[in-house]
Design an enzyme around this catalytic site. Sequence first.
Site, short mmCIF file in Angstrom:
data_model
loop_
_atom_site.label_atom_id
_atom_site.label_comp_id
_atom_site.label_asym_id
_atom_site.label_seq_id
_atom_site.Cartn_x
_atom_site.Cartn_y
_atom_site.Cartn_z
CB SER A 195 -0.95 -0.03 1.21
OG SER A 195 -1.96 0.96 1.09
CG ASP A 249 -7.33 -2.04 -3.47
OD1 ASP A 249 -8.01 -1.27 -2.77
OD2 ASP A 249 -6.10 -2.19 -3.31
CG HIS A 281 -6.03 -1.94 0.26
ND1 HIS A 281 -5.31 -1.46 -0.81
CD2 HIS A 281 -5.40 -1.47 1.37
CE1 HIS A 281 -4.30 -0.73 -0.38
NE2 HIS A 281 -4.32 -0.72 0.94
#
Length: 354
Positions: A195, A249, A281
């Site tokens: 991320s 996501d 995610h």
Amino acid sequence: MIIASRVKTAVSTVVTGRAPLLTFCFAPALIGNLPRRRHCHQPQLLSWVRAAALGVCLLQYPTPTVRAYFTMSTTERSGDGIITVSPTNEADQSALVVISHGLGDTAEGFADVAEMLSKEMPYAKFILPTAPTQPVTMNMGMAMPSWYDIVGLDERSNENCKGIDESRQKLVNILEKEHEATGLPFNRMVLAGFSQGGALSLYTGLQLKQDQALAGVVIMSGYLPKASAFAITPGLETVPILHCHGTQDNLVHPSLASKSKTTVEEKGAKDYTYKSYPIAHTVSIDELADVREFLKGKLPPDDSCRIRVKDASEMSLKELKAVIRKAGLASKAVGFCEKSEFIKLVSDYRAGKL
């Protein structure tokens, strides 16, 4: 309680093999809606899930290396939040992987992943830094570990990344310190992250100095931050990039990930691999397997690249004791009075005489 329940279910699901996914890891949107007390405990809970998933990953794709080197690494934690997983005998190191966590997490969040990967790459050292705690605009100003401020994830907001250059320098310092202290070449190093940590790795990895071309960059559920300021250093266009992303996501939308690939290639990248997975995610078993294969492919065993270690005769007593402690040889040093005894023990250990 809801989080704990979900994590427990996820672990059960992964271990029993009922689903090929590693469920929810760490999303800023979720963090923003959590009371601070629960947020503090979430990385530990989620690490169980990642450990279970990677464990299944290694079992699903077994290799002799896993069995042969099951206890060849040592995990150390420093007071500044850095976790290091490295060969028990430091002289065996010939590669480095730096893994940066996502927003709101800490180095602990991916420590289990590093430990699992080290079983297949016993010659690699893994360094996991922790981001500084600072307010995050997108999460209502809540203070949390963050590599830089995130105003939003739309293209315009993504240009406002206050603090990113400071965090970029932190990663550069880790790489340069390792190179200067051990002689390990930069082409035996990889920057990886999840991320926000993946975004930082991409932003940093292709903007190093010309003579610091890495073996690769790994991005998991990440994107290119501050794109207008991003410029690939001449000579680093061929650095291999592996970008893994979930098609479901909703936090870092797949369109932002694919746009990042397009932008980076337009700026000159020649080796950008993008892989998608039917996940949100988070990371999955298949994704971790792909990351593992990428790392092993770019950083294969190579004894000619072993690091330069300080000769035992030149080490201080404190340094000698640290090596002995890390190697699990404390029992053999009981009763030692002379420094020469510690030197001989360390020298014999490094020479494989013990």
